[in-house]
Design a protein around this motif. Structure first.
Motif, PDB file in Angstrom:
ATOM      1  N   ILE A 127       0.851  -1.190   0.000  1.00  0.00           N
ATOM      2  CA  ILE A 127       0.000   0.000   0.000  1.00  0.00           C
ATOM      3  C   ILE A 127       0.884   1.237   0.000  1.00  0.00           C
ATOM      4  O   ILE A 127       1.804   1.362   0.800  1.00  0.00           O
ATOM      5  CB  ILE A 127      -0.947   0.020   1.215  1.00  0.00           C
ATOM      6  N   LYS A 146      -3.069   3.789  -2.541  1.00  0.00           N
ATOM      7  CA  LYS A 146      -3.297   2.749  -3.541  1.00  0.00           C
ATOM      8  C   LYS A 146      -2.676   1.441  -3.048  1.00  0.00           C
ATOM      9  O   LYS A 146      -1.699   1.447  -2.296  1.00  0.00           O
ATOM     10  CB  LYS A 146      -2.673   3.120  -4.886  1.00  0.00           C
ATOM     11  N   CYS A 147      -3.252   0.322  -3.486  1.00  0.00           N
ATOM     12  CA  CYS A 147      -2.685  -0.965  -3.080  1.00  0.00           C
ATOM     13  C   CYS A 147      -2.349  -1.818  -4.299  1.00  0.00           C
ATOM     14  O   CYS A 147      -2.996  -1.723  -5.346  1.00  0.00           O
ATOM     15  CB  CYS A 147      -3.620  -1.716  -2.132  1.00  0.00           C
ATOM     16  N   TRP A 163      -2.472  -1.150  -8.231  1.00  0.00           N
ATOM     17  CA  TRP A 163      -2.811   0.166  -7.682  1.00  0.00           C
ATOM     18  C   TRP A 163      -4.303   0.459  -7.681  1.00  0.00           C
ATOM     19  O   TRP A 163      -4.758   1.437  -8.257  1.00  0.00           O
ATOM     20  CB  TRP A 163      -2.052   1.252  -8.430  1.00  0.00           C
ATOM     21  N   VAL A 164      -5.030  -0.391  -7.018  1.00  0.00           N
ATOM     22  CA  VAL A 164      -6.456  -0.158  -6.803  1.00  0.00           C
ATOM     23  C   VAL A 164      -6.612   0.705  -5.547  1.00  0.00           C
ATOM     24  O   VAL A 164      -5.693   0.808  -4.730  1.00  0.00           O
ATOM     25  CB  VAL A 164      -7.232  -1.482  -6.633  1.00  0.00           C
ATOM     26  N   PRO A 165      -7.755   1.375  -5.359  1.00  0.00           N
ATOM     27  CA  PRO A 165      -7.934   2.214  -4.172  1.00  0.00           C
ATOM     28  C   PRO A 165      -7.705   1.426  -2.885  1.00  0.00           C
ATOM     29  O   PRO A 165      -8.079   0.259  -2.784  1.00  0.00           O
ATOM     30  CB  PRO A 165      -9.382   2.689  -4.288  1.00  0.00           C
ATOM     31  N   GLU A 166      -7.090   2.087  -1.924  1.00  0.00           N
ATOM     32  CA  GLU A 166      -6.806   1.443  -0.646  1.00  0.00           C
ATOM     33  C   GLU A 166      -8.068   0.894   0.003  1.00  0.00           C
ATOM     34  O   GLU A 166      -8.030  -0.134   0.684  1.00  0.00           O
ATOM     35  CB  GLU A 166      -6.130   2.443   0.290  1.00  0.00           C
ATOM     36  N   THR A 189      -8.813  -2.812  -0.783  1.00  0.00           N
ATOM     37  CA  THR A 189      -7.743  -3.784  -0.513  1.00  0.00           C
ATOM     38  C   THR A 189      -8.290  -5.193  -0.312  1.00  0.00           C
ATOM     39  O   THR A 189      -7.756  -6.166  -0.851  1.00  0.00           O
ATOM     40  CB  THR A 189      -6.929  -3.362   0.726  1.00  0.00           C
TER      41      THR A 189
END
Length: 252
Positions: A51, A55-56, A101-104, A107
């Motif tokens: 993370i 972004k994760c 890099w999807v939204p945190e 997760t």
């Protein structure tokens, strides 16, 4: 709502159980998550999670491919992985399954989707490899019994009606007086064993006069569960003599 001491204790036990089902650990600066999702070999899925700036990034680190390699199914992995990645809306780069890099806040979803995609790809690759191997072995058996019984008397594939279902049987011999014999290849994998046991059981209930035979590479390597197929069919070695094939074909 006030909880009783018993309810609070129960919730604590459940929380502790869940913490053991899935866990996070540090591996040389990398954050790894062990998940209760099982590969075909019985190994559990592990993903790497990073993370950064809200972004994760989640990756199976190529574990699905390694799983396929263990089962000699690596040549079937890439197509299966591309399909699984699409099904779970993640990515595949030829080696790893990942969510980039999807939204945190997503997760949890990224971890679940990557893990399930990796597992599904490995399982599908192993299944396709097993099918290809089975097809090759059944072709060998067809050539063998065609020589023994005559090509006019042997069908490479034929639909056989069981008590509950219709089955696409391989290497079906037409015997004198209307009898039939089936010689199906069976590997020692649990999937192959269970499918042949189910097939032979259903066919036998509807056709007790049929000779049903599971052809294996080596009888000695079958475990106790695989030997159970002997309750509903003959178990024949791939290297059996012509006389043995004739004897088993005549034995209902």
């Amino acid at each position: 709502m006030m909880l009783t001491k018993e309810a609070e204790s129960a919730r604590e036990r459940i929380a502790n159980a869940l913490s053991r089902v899935a866990r996070m650990r540090d591996d040389g600066g990398r954050v790894l998550v062990d998940l209760p999702i099982m590969y075909p070999s019985g190994a559990m899925v592990v993903v790497e999670v990073e993370i950064n700036r809200g972004k994760c990034f989640v990756s199976d680190m190529g574990s699905g491919l390694v799983e396929a390699e263990f089962a000699a199914a690596e040549s079937f992995y890439a197509p299966a992985a591309k399909e699984a990645a699409e099904d779970f809306s993640v990515s595949f780069d030829g080696h790893s399954m990942f969510a980039l890099w999807v939204p945190e806040t997503a997760t949890e979803s990224a971890i679940i989707c990557v893990a399930n995609a990796s597992c599904k790809a490995a399982a599908e690759a192993v299944r396709r490899a097993a099918e290809a191997k089975s097809k090759h072995r059944n072709e060998q058996i067809f050539e063998r019994i065609s020589t023994v019984f005559g090509p006019k008397n042997v069908a490479k594939e034929a639909e056989v009606t069981g008590r509950h279902a219709k089955w696409n049987a391989h290497n079906v011999i037409a015997l004198p007086k209307g009898g039939r014999a089936v010689f199906e290849f069976m590997s020692k994998s649990p999937v192959s064993v269970s499918s042949k046991f189910l097939m032979f059981t259903d066919i036998r209930e509807a056709n007790p006069s049929f000779s049903l035979n599971a052809v294996v590479k080596s009888i000695d390597t079958l475990d106790d569960k695989a030997q159970m197929v002997g309750d509903v069919a003959n178990i024949v070695s791939l290297n059996a003599s012509d006389e043995d094939f004739i004897r088993y074909a005549r034995a209902a």
